[in-house]
Structures are given as C-alpha cells and as structure tokens.
Design an enzyme around this catalytic site. Structure first.
Site, mmCIF file in Angstrom:
data_model
loop_
_atom_site.group_PDB
_atom_site.id
_atom_site.type_symbol
_atom_site.label_atom_id
_atom_site.label_comp_id
_atom_site.label_asym_id
_atom_site.label_seq_id
_atom_site.Cartn_x
_atom_site.Cartn_y
_atom_site.Cartn_z
ATOM 1 N N SER A 172 1.186 -6.216 -1.472
ATOM 2 C CA SER A 172 1.299 -7.203 -2.565
ATOM 3 C C SER A 172 0.794 -8.538 -2.042
ATOM 4 O O SER A 172 0.753 -8.757 -0.816
ATOM 5 C CB SER A 172 2.767 -7.350 -2.978
ATOM 6 O OG SER A 172 2.963 -8.501 -3.770
ATOM 7 N N TYR A 208 11.730 -8.985 -1.045
ATOM 8 C CA TYR A 208 10.481 -8.336 -1.448
ATOM 9 C C TYR A 208 9.317 -8.819 -0.572
ATOM 10 O O TYR A 208 8.542 -8.014 -0.062
ATOM 11 C CB TYR A 208 10.207 -8.652 -2.922
ATOM 12 C CG TYR A 208 8.976 -7.974 -3.492
ATOM 13 C CD1 TYR A 208 8.971 -6.613 -3.764
ATOM 14 C CD2 TYR A 208 7.832 -8.705 -3.770
ATOM 15 C CE1 TYR A 208 7.852 -5.997 -4.302
ATOM 16 C CE2 TYR A 208 6.705 -8.101 -4.311
ATOM 17 C CZ TYR A 208 6.718 -6.738 -4.579
ATOM 18 O OH TYR A 208 5.592 -6.125 -5.103
HETATM 19 P P1 NAP Z 1 6.886 -0.013 -11.662
HETATM 20 O O1 NAP Z 1 6.214 0.155 -12.958
HETATM 21 O O2 NAP Z 1 8.293 -0.497 -11.622
HETATM 22 O O3 NAP Z 1 6.743 1.322 -10.849
HETATM 23 C C1 NAP Z 1 7.411 1.532 -9.643
HETATM 24 C C2 NAP Z 1 7.294 2.987 -9.287
HETATM 25 O O4 NAP Z 1 7.962 3.189 -8.042
HETATM 26 C C3 NAP Z 1 7.924 3.878 -10.333
HETATM 27 O O5 NAP Z 1 7.060 4.967 -10.571
HETATM 28 C C4 NAP Z 1 9.205 4.347 -9.660
HETATM 29 O O6 NAP Z 1 9.455 5.689 -10.034
HETATM 30 C C5 NAP Z 1 8.802 4.297 -8.201
HETATM 31 N N1 NAP Z 1 9.953 4.220 -7.315
HETATM 32 C C6 NAP Z 1 10.917 3.274 -7.245
HETATM 33 N N2 NAP Z 1 11.828 3.634 -6.334
HETATM 34 C C7 NAP Z 1 11.437 4.827 -5.842
HETATM 35 C C8 NAP Z 1 11.971 5.720 -4.892
HETATM 36 N N3 NAP Z 1 13.121 5.462 -4.252
HETATM 37 N N4 NAP Z 1 11.299 6.866 -4.621
HETATM 38 C C9 NAP Z 1 10.157 7.149 -5.258
HETATM 39 N N5 NAP Z 1 9.602 6.362 -6.179
HETATM 40 C C10 NAP Z 1 10.248 5.208 -6.460
HETATM 41 O O7 NAP Z 1 6.089 -1.083 -10.759
HETATM 42 P P2 NAP Z 1 4.544 -1.173 -10.381
HETATM 43 O O8 NAP Z 1 4.121 -2.534 -10.719
HETATM 44 O O9 NAP Z 1 3.770 -0.038 -10.908
HETATM 45 O O10 NAP Z 1 4.647 -1.101 -8.802
HETATM 46 C C11 NAP Z 1 3.945 -0.168 -8.018
HETATM 47 C C12 NAP Z 1 3.713 -0.774 -6.638
HETATM 48 O O11 NAP Z 1 2.832 -1.881 -6.752
HETATM 49 C C13 NAP Z 1 4.972 -1.295 -5.962
HETATM 50 O O12 NAP Z 1 4.932 -1.017 -4.583
HETATM 51 C C14 NAP Z 1 4.885 -2.796 -6.192
HETATM 52 O O13 NAP Z 1 5.579 -3.529 -5.224
HETATM 53 C C15 NAP Z 1 3.376 -2.981 -6.079
HETATM 54 N N6 NAP Z 1 2.866 -4.198 -6.683
HETATM 55 C C16 NAP Z 1 2.994 -4.416 -8.026
HETATM 56 C C17 NAP Z 1 2.476 -5.579 -8.551
HETATM 57 C C18 NAP Z 1 2.572 -5.900 -10.014
HETATM 58 O O14 NAP Z 1 2.334 -7.061 -10.383
HETATM 59 N N7 NAP Z 1 2.893 -4.956 -10.879
HETATM 60 C C19 NAP Z 1 1.833 -6.519 -7.744
HETATM 61 C C20 NAP Z 1 1.740 -6.259 -6.387
HETATM 62 C C21 NAP Z 1 2.248 -5.095 -5.863
HETATM 63 P P3 NAP Z 1 10.924 6.334 -10.238
HETATM 64 O O15 NAP Z 1 11.803 5.226 -10.736
HETATM 65 O O16 NAP Z 1 10.679 7.406 -11.249
HETATM 66 O O17 NAP Z 1 11.289 6.859 -8.904
#
Ligand code: NAP
Length: 258
Positions: free
Chosen positions: A148, A161
């Site tokens: 991130s 985070y």
């Molecule tokens: P999201 O929509 O909340 O998705 C998070 C995913 O992680 C969900 O599929 C969730 O699935 C899974 N997850 C959470 N805890 C887990 C666990 N214990 N075991 C397995 N899976 C787990 O958020 P997102 O934005 O797509 O985030 C995806 C990644 O991108 C993350 O690492 C986040 O930090 C990173 N990121 C996001 C952004 C942004 O702006 N969106 C920016 C930078 C980085 P389940 O709940 O079904 O397990």
C-alpha cells in the site's frame, strides 16, 4: 489481454471481493488457471463462477491466511486440482483501524496476523512448492504482495496498518534477496486509494471527502489501474524484476497539497 499467462497456475488470497476478485479475473483473462481463496467461500465461488462463464479456468477455496498452518494444505489442494503453482498474489488484508491511543491489542494482532504473517507464510509455502515442482527453475515463479502507499506514507489514524504494510515492503525485498538464485521472484505493488469495502465508509465521511480533494488528481483510483503492473510482474517480461516495490497511486502519495 492475450494469453501471456497461459500454462500458469495462480493463487489469489482475499479474492472474495475488492481488489482480489479483480486480480483473479485479470489473471484468468490472461490465460492463467486461478485459485480464488478467502474466508467467505460463497463469494469466492461466485467469482470463480464468473471466470468460468467467461471461458476461464478457476477454483474456489476457503482459506483464512491468519491461520498460518492452513496455508500449506490449501496450496496442496490447488496443486492437486490445477497443477504446480507458479503465481501467488498475496492480497488478503485488513484495515487495522483505530487511533493509536485507543487501539486494542486484538486489533493490532489481527492486523499483523493477516497483513504480515499471512504474507510471510503464504510466500514461504508457495516458494517451497515452486522450488520443489521445478517451476522456479523454469523461470516462472512469481510472488506479488499487495502492499500500500501506507508502506511508505503516513496515513493518519492508521498506525497499525502503516506498520504492517511497511513490513510487507521489507519482507518483499528480504525474500527476493533470499530466493534470487532459487528463481522465485518476489515483488510488491503499493496501490493508492481505490474504493472497496476496506474504505468505502471512510470516503462517505467529511474527512474522507476532504482527503480525496487533497489528492493531486482529486479522485480515487480504479482497480483496473493496477492491471498493467500486475500483469507485468506475473508475466514473462519480468525475468529481471525481483525485490521491486512499485507504487501505483495516481500521485496520491506525492508531497504537497493543492
Ligand atoms: P476488501 O474489499 O476489504 O477486501 C479484502 C479481502 O481480504 C477480502 O476478500 C477478504 O475476504 C480478505 N481477507 C480479510 N481477512 C482475511 C483473512 N484472514 N484470510 C483471508 N482473506 C482475508 O479490501 P481491498 O481494498 O480489496 O484490499 C485488498 C488488499 O489491497 C489489501 O491488502 C489492502 O490492504 C490492499 N490495499 C487496498 C487499497 C484500497 O484503497 N482499496 C489501497 C492499498 C492497498 P474474506 O473476508 O472473505 O476473508
């Protein structure tokens, strides 16, 4: 997108929604067989179904990456169904919210269990299999960690985070160095803000809107904005790319407001 990943087998963690589900679809459209994993099996099944309906090959598997001991057996299941794993996208992540003065021990641990332990043991288990199967020697072994802008930028109110994502960036470089000669490439993508479940509540608030207006381009990114870097890192053009942490953030982490 062609078939630059034809013959590859990819695992995506946290593929029940948000960026992970998108990444799985992008990899499948590029020809990879994809295993979608997360805790919510019904959702990964639905996304795997969409991939199959579009002509791709996908399977769905329940995996909680915080349960480090469960990762190896899950990867074995993928290999039994799809063949040797060549790509791991460690995307599962949680927001680790809470002001530092109030943050509970449980929230800190949950953040690091998913964002850091999950990434380390995912990489360890995948790399062991990539080396044992000969995929690494073939030059196809790719691990892509989703870090991130929090890896290198202070996001106020998100100390756990930020610390966890800084760990992901350093783990990426450490593992890349350790496995360089073994043929396992380890890289990371640091996305800027993209609206998903992890932050959608925040961007509905006044504070969130104010933050958005402070971004140089006054907008959030789209998941598609990460496609080029993801495909580059997973594909054959990345032969010499390892230990690289790529920021794709629409300029969001550039200093200076206005
Ligand atoms: P999201 O929509 O909340 O998705 C998070 C995913 O992680 C969900 O599929 C969730 O699935 C899974 N997850 C959470 N805890 C887990 C666990 N214990 N075991 C397995 N899976 C787990 O958020 P997102 O934005 O797509 O985030 C995806 C990644 O991108 C993350 O690492 C986040 O930090 C990173 N990121 C996001 C952004 C942004 O702006 N969106 C920016 C930078 C980085 P389940 O709940 O079904 O397990």
């Amino acid at each position: 997108m062609g078939d630059i990943l034809a013959g590859q087998v990819a695992v995506v963690t946290g593929a029940s929604g948000g960026l992970g589900a998108h990444f799985a679809k992008v990899l499948a459209a590029a020809g990879a067989k994809v295993a979608l994993t997360a805790r919510r099996l019904d959702l990964v099944e639905a996304h795997a179904g969409e991939i199959a309906a579009a002509g791709g090959e996908a399977m769905a598997l329940k995996l909680d990456v915080a349960d480090a001991a469960a990762i190896g057996p899950a990867l074995d299941e993928v290999e039994a169904a799809l063949g040797p794993i060549s790509i791991l996208v460690s995307n599962a992540g949680v927001g680790g919210e809470g002001l530092a003065l109030d943050l509970s021990i449980e929230e800190w641990d949950r953040t690091f269990d998913v964002n850091v332990r999950g990434v380390f043991f995912g990489a360890q288990q995948a790399a062991r299999r990539m080396i044992a199967s000969g995929v690494a020697e073939r030059g196809d072994a790719r691990i892509v960690n989703i870090a991130s802008i929090a890896s290198h930028t202070v996001l106020p109110g998100l100390s756990a985070y930020c610390a966890s994502k800084a760990s992901v960036a350093m783990l990426t470089r450490s593992l890349a160095r350790e496995w360089a000669r073994k043929g396992v490439a380890v890289n990371a993508i640091c996305p800027g803000y993209i609206e998903t479940d992890i932050n959608s509540d925040w961007f509905k608030t006044e504070g969130g809107q104010k933050q958005l207006k402070g971004f140089p381009r006054r907008r959030l990114m789209e998941a598609e904005d990460l496609d080029a870097s993801l495909l580059m890192l997973c594909g054959p053009a990345a032969r010499a790319i390892t230990g690289t942490v790529i920021t794709i953030d629409d300029g969001q982490s550039l200093p200076g407001g206005g």
